[in-house]
Design a protein around this motif. Structure first.
Motif, short mmCIF file in Angstrom:
data_model
loop_
_atom_site.label_atom_id
_atom_site.label_comp_id
_atom_site.label_asym_id
_atom_site.label_seq_id
_atom_site.Cartn_x
_atom_site.Cartn_y
_atom_site.Cartn_z
N GLY A 97 0.82 -1.21 0.00
CA GLY A 97 0.00 0.00 0.00
C GLY A 97 0.85 1.25 0.00
N TYR A 98 0.42 2.26 -0.77
CA TYR A 98 1.16 3.52 -0.87
C TYR A 98 0.16 4.66 -0.78
CZ TYR A 98 4.57 0.29 -2.85
OH TYR A 98 5.41 -0.77 -3.06
N VAL A 99 0.34 5.56 0.18
CA VAL A 99 -0.53 6.73 0.35
C VAL A 99 0.24 7.95 -0.16
CG1 VAL A 99 -1.76 8.21 1.97
CG2 VAL A 99 -1.74 5.72 2.30
N LEU A 100 -0.33 8.62 -1.18
CA LEU A 100 0.34 9.74 -1.84
C LEU A 100 -0.01 11.08 -1.17
CD1 LEU A 100 0.67 7.49 -3.92
CD2 LEU A 100 0.30 9.19 -5.72
N PRO A 101 0.85 12.06 -1.32
CA PRO A 101 0.58 13.41 -0.77
C PRO A 101 -0.17 14.26 -1.77
CG PRO A 101 2.80 13.33 -1.65
CD PRO A 101 2.23 11.97 -1.87
N ALA A 102 -1.33 13.77 -2.26
CA ALA A 102 -2.00 14.46 -3.36
C ALA A 102 -3.36 15.01 -3.00
CB ALA A 102 -2.13 13.50 -4.54
N VAL A 103 -3.76 14.93 -1.76
CA VAL A 103 -5.11 15.34 -1.39
C VAL A 103 -5.14 16.86 -1.19
CG1 VAL A 103 -6.95 15.09 0.29
CG2 VAL A 103 -5.53 13.12 -0.32
N GLU A 104 -6.02 17.50 -1.92
CA GLU A 104 -6.13 18.96 -1.79
C GLU A 104 -6.89 19.34 -0.51
OE1 GLU A 104 -8.01 20.41 -5.26
OE2 GLU A 104 -6.56 19.51 -6.65
N HIS A 105 -6.59 20.51 0.02
CA HIS A 105 -7.27 21.08 1.18
C HIS A 105 -7.08 20.24 2.46
CE1 HIS A 105 -9.06 23.49 -1.93
NE2 HIS A 105 -9.73 22.46 -2.43
N ASP A 106 -6.08 19.34 2.45
CA ASP A 106 -5.85 18.50 3.63
C ASP A 106 -4.69 19.12 4.42
OD1 ASP A 106 -5.96 16.46 5.47
OD2 ASP A 106 -4.79 15.05 4.25
N THR A 107 -4.92 20.32 4.92
CA THR A 107 -3.83 21.06 5.54
C THR A 107 -3.34 20.42 6.83
OG1 THR A 107 -5.49 22.46 6.63
CG2 THR A 107 -4.59 23.21 4.51
N VAL A 108 -4.21 19.69 7.51
CA VAL A 108 -3.78 19.08 8.78
C VAL A 108 -3.55 17.57 8.61
CG1 VAL A 108 -4.85 20.78 10.29
CG2 VAL A 108 -6.21 18.83 9.44
N ASN A 109 -3.52 17.08 7.38
CA ASN A 109 -3.21 15.68 7.07
C ASN A 109 -4.18 14.66 7.65
OD1 ASN A 109 -0.97 16.08 5.42
ND2 ASN A 109 0.39 16.28 7.20
N PHE A 110 -5.44 15.09 7.94
CA PHE A 110 -6.42 14.12 8.44
C PHE A 110 -6.68 13.03 7.39
CE2 PHE A 110 -8.60 17.10 11.69
CZ PHE A 110 -7.74 16.63 12.68
N VAL A 111 -6.84 13.46 6.14
CA VAL A 111 -7.19 12.50 5.09
C VAL A 111 -6.04 11.51 4.86
CG1 VAL A 111 -7.76 12.25 2.65
CG2 VAL A 111 -8.79 14.09 4.00
N ARG A 112 -4.83 12.03 4.74
CA ARG A 112 -3.68 11.15 4.53
C ARG A 112 -3.49 10.19 5.70
NH1 ARG A 112 0.98 11.98 2.08
NH2 ARG A 112 2.13 12.47 3.98
N ALA A 113 -3.64 10.68 6.92
CA ALA A 113 -3.47 9.82 8.10
C ALA A 113 -4.51 8.70 8.11
CB ALA A 113 -3.56 10.66 9.37
N ALA A 114 -5.76 9.05 7.76
CA ALA A 114 -6.82 8.05 7.75
C ALA A 114 -6.57 7.02 6.65
CB ALA A 114 -8.17 8.72 7.55
#
Length: 857
Positions: A535-552
């Motif tokens: 699994g690979y989670v990319l740093p591509a999510v817009e408006h995710d300033t506090v990294n909630f989406v990436r962390a989840a």
């Protein structure tokens, strides 16, 4: 002539080359060997047929048992060159005179197996010479073999045979040296009975040799003196001494096998009754089995063990020639129809039988063995499935995947059959139009293909969009399910999951969790349908300033990784890990999740100690070099697949030279025998190291209300002797068909006379001996209480031999015998032509198990 046979080959005088493989030598009486122009066939009468009780270790030279034979005198006067004896050990000292009369050593010591001539005997001493020119010196009778034929069993009158196999005691005592390394599949041959004797041979198990002597040092060191020959002489020497722990003494020539007749197989299948063996200590199950044919699992059990249950067409041949049948060592009548045999099974323990692998039972073991072979055959076929999120912000991912595919193919395309597939899904907040099918709108699938250009073209056409599913909690989940559904059974499979978001939810913070249905995701995985997960989670999510989406998303991949591992582990019961475990504790190590952050900012969570690669990556602020990382991780998966296969093979595969000479013991030792912890440790050791053992057991011939016997009686035949039996029966059938009754009876008498003299010699009572008597003595069952195999089979069973000699036989019976002989001749020819035989690796000799009714009718 009926024979219980063996193959032989030339061997050197110093016993440096092995001469015998499994089997037993012809039963023809030893008639001596011509040496220096003289025939030495005369033996003193006392030593012509030495009876021996192998349970009490008593000799019988007359009707009275004796613990010690050395004081026995010859009943025939000892004359020059009349009696040949053999040195039973290396280094026996010769004296110039009887030591009791002032004799002193002459400086010569006997070699092991040396042939000697007897010139005189005096009590426990004997005067011998190495040729017929005169005596050399005196030595003890204890250090000689005074007979030229094997010891005969006191009960059956049949020669004693040593079945070479590992044996263990029920109390669990184990001399590991006897069962480790090369010795776990071999037995050692010594030049003497004493502990300090030299090893002169190291041979594979499953030989059957003749026994000439026994020795016990009183300290647990027991050995048998054996030879591959039925008669000793200059060209047929002794082999050596073998340890008791490697010997099962066999005093008959009869074996059992499940009854393969169609009627018997159908009846067992319809009634649910299997042919099985029970361990000797399992007393409480035997009565139930005799009453109903049901009962707890035996030593060799299960649908795959009985031909009545694994061949619906009833078309398979009798048992293959690899497995040794169950030798009959004793028997007891139970009522009139049932019979309990003391027998056993040559086998290897499996880990399911020992309790050493928790949750791993017989069914899993047998299935794992079957599927392991398929895994091994198809391991070089590789499928890599990319599960790719195509939501907003993921525009560059298709190019990364294309470069990764080209790199993977470049590294492994020459050695593996590479195929690639993809699942492309969208997982954004926006909904599909109400009238559009959710899956076709947000999820696209490319099946596995070896056409790389096609795969690259398909991936290159995918576009990232702000799009999603009506159900806000299933996009990534269903995409992973579709990816897992592309897996090819028994092949090496890798799931590469590239994402930036977890499954959707109405909670903009995601609550710190993913809502993937993990239980459903792992269902159906297991041996044959397994996969590595990257699994690979990319740093591509817009408006995710506090990294909630990436962390989840990262946490979601970690949970997917863990859930897939649990599913695989539950299916395999820790099988692969057990095989790879080097701690010696006998159980799998639970995999541990570890997380590290590299100097390049990559955060990686993985399962350490697991037998599939399970990784989740949280990328730093850039996705540079992701294609290289994916290619390297796939290489790690391929290497782990081979390691995993090795682990499974360590449990289910026996790569020893004797692996095809046995079966698996599948009962739970700790449950059925109530063994001590020490004994369980012994069985664990045997299972882990693939040690072949002989397990004593009971075999039940019949359940009273069955119409057909569960087992049948068979004899072990060398191919040459089998061919001779067929030829003799062919001549008899030809004679019977000639309609000359007197000539037919004469041929019949000649056949049975040859059979009788092959075992009984010429000194048997022709006036009272019946053909049934000869039949039973030929197998060594005439003094065993058992259901006789000829009760209904032999038309001439009650005919006395003298009636044949005098041509006194009922002509109708002769006609019935002709029909039976013709039918049985065809059955014997079929057995010979079908090739179901025991073949010794690297040798030309073949051995057959022949049902007794085909031979004697």
């Amino acid at each position: 002539m009926l024979t219980f046979s063996s193959s032989t080959k030339v061997r050197s005088a110093v016993l440096s080359v092995r001469t015998i493989r499994i089997g037993v030598v012809s039963l023809a009486l030893f008639v001596g060997t011509i040496v220096r122009g003289q025939n030495f066939q005369r033996l003193p009468e006392t030593w012509t047929s030495v009876r021996y009780d192998h349970n009490t270790h008593e000799y019988y030279f007359d009707k009275n048992p004796k613990k010690d034979y050395a004081a026995e005198k010859s009943s025939t006067k000892v004359t020059q060159s009349a009696w040949l004896v053999f040195s039973d050990r290396e280094g026996t000292e010769l004296f110039n005179k009887h030591p009791g009369k002032g004799g002193e050593p002459i400086g010569r010591r006997l070699r092991f197996g040396e042939l000697l001539y007897v010139y005189a005997e005096a009590g426990r001493w004997m005067q011998v010479g190495k040729n017929d020119s005169g005596p050399e010196g005196w030595c003890k009778k204890d250090d000689l073999v005074l007979w030229s034929r094997p010891l005969n069993d006191q009960l059956t009158g049949i020669e004693l045979k040593a079945f070479l196999i590992n044996r263990i005691t029920a109390d669990g005592k184990l001399d590991k040296r006897e069962y480790d390394g090369d010795l776990k599949q071999r037995y050692e041959v010594f030049d003497g009975p004493d502990p300090g004797a030299k090893v002169i041979g190291n041979e594979l198990l499953y030989d059957v040799l003749y026994i000439y002597k026994h020795s016990d040092d009183g300290k647990g060191g027991e050995r048998w003196l054996v030879s591959g020959y039925h008669g000793l002489g200059p060209a047929t020497p002794l082999l050596g001494w073998v340890n008791k722990t490697k010997v099962k003494v066999w005093a008959t020539r009869l074996c059992l096998e499940p009854n393969f007749d169609d009627a018997a197989r159908l009846e067992r299948r319809d009634r649910g009754i299997r042919a099985k063996l029970y361990p000797l200590l399992q007393q409480d199950q035997t009565e139930e089995y005799l009453k109903s044919g049901k009962g707890e699992k035996g030593l060799v059990d299960g649908a795959g063990r009985d031909p009545a249950f694994h061949d619906d067409q009833l078309s398979s041949t009798r048992m293959d020639g690899k497995l040794f049948r169950y030798p009959v060592l004793g028997a007891t009548m139970i009522g009139t129809d049932n019979c309990q045999f003391y027998t056993g099974v040559s086998a290897r323990m499996n880990v399911a039988a020992t309790g050493s692998l928790e949750g791993f039972n017989e069914e899993v073991y047998l299935q794992a063995r079957k599927e392991y072979e398929a895994l091994k055959e198809r391991k070089d076929k590789v499928g890599v499935v990319f599960v790719i999120e195509g939501s907003a912000g993921m525009q560059g991912v298709p190019d990364i995947v294309k470069r990764a595919i080209q790199s993977i193919r470049g590294q492994h395309g020459g050695e593996k059959v590479m195929r690639f597939g993809a699942v492309y899904y969208r997982n954004e907040f926006a909904h599909l139009p109400a009238d559009e099918d959710p899956e076709t709108g947000y999820l696209e699938v490319l099946p596995l293909s070896d056409d790389v250009a096609k795969v690259l073209g398909w991936i290159g056409k995918r576009s990232a969009q702000n799009w999603g599913d009506h159900n806000d909690q299933r996009a990534a989940h269903l995409a992973l399910q579709r990816g897992l559904a592309l897996l090819q059974r028994y092949e090496t499979n890798v799931i590469v999951h590239i994402a930036a978001r977890p499954d959707n939810t109405e909670d903009p913070t995601f609550g710190g969790k993913t809502l993937v249905d993990l239980v459903e995701l792992g269902r159906g995985l297991g041996l044959g349908y397994s996969a590595h997960y990257l699994g690979y989670v990319l740093p591509a999510v817009e408006h995710d300033t506090v990294n909630f989406v990436r962390a989840a998303a990262y946490e979601g991949q970690r949970q997917v990784m863990s859930e897939l591992a649990v599913a695989l582990n539950n299916q395999l019961k820790g099988l692969a890990q057990f095989g790879l475990d080097v701690t010696g504790k006998g159980r799998a190590i639970a995999p541990e999740e570890i997380e590290v952050t590299g100097s390049d900012g990559w955060k990686v969570s993985s399962l350490d100690g697991f037998y599939f690669v399970m990784k989740a990556h949280l990328l730093p602020t850039t996705a540079s070099a992701l294609d290289t990382r994916i290619a390297n991780d796939v290489s790690e998966c391929l290497a782990m697949s081979q390691r995993t296969l090795d682990g499974i093979g360590a449990v289910v595969e026996d790569e020893s030279f004797v692996s095809d000479r046995t079966t698996d013991i599948t009962f739970s030792v700790s449950e059925l025998l109530g063994l001590s912890p020490e004994a369980r440790s012994t069985y664990d050791h045997l299972a882990r190291h693939k040690v072949h053992i002989y397990q004593d057991a009971r075999t039940y011939y019949r359940v009273a209300d069955l119409q057909q016997p569960i087992f049948r009686y068979v004899l072990f035949y060398r191919d040459l002797d089998f061919e001779r039996e067929i030829a003799e029966l062919q001549r008899l059938v030809t004679s019977l068909a000639g309609h000359n009754a007197d000539d037919s009876v004469e041929k019949l008498a000649q056949l049975w006379q040859a059979r009788a003299e092959s075992t009984l010699g010429t000194n048997y009572d022709k006036q009272k001996t019946t053909l049934a008597d000869i039949q039973e003595k030929l197998m060594g069952i005439h003094k065993i209480s058992m259901v006789k195999p000829f009760r209904d089979a032999s038309i001439l069973a009650d005919i006395q031999f003298k009636d044949l000699m005098d041509r006194k036989i009922d002509r109708k019976k002769l006609g019935d015998y002709q029909k039976a002989a013709e039918a049985n001749l065809e059955k014997l020819k079929a057995i010979k032509s079908q090739g179901v035989s025991y073949t010794i690796p690297g040798k030309d000799s073949k051995f057959y198990w022949v049902p007794v009714e085909y031979l004697f009718n």
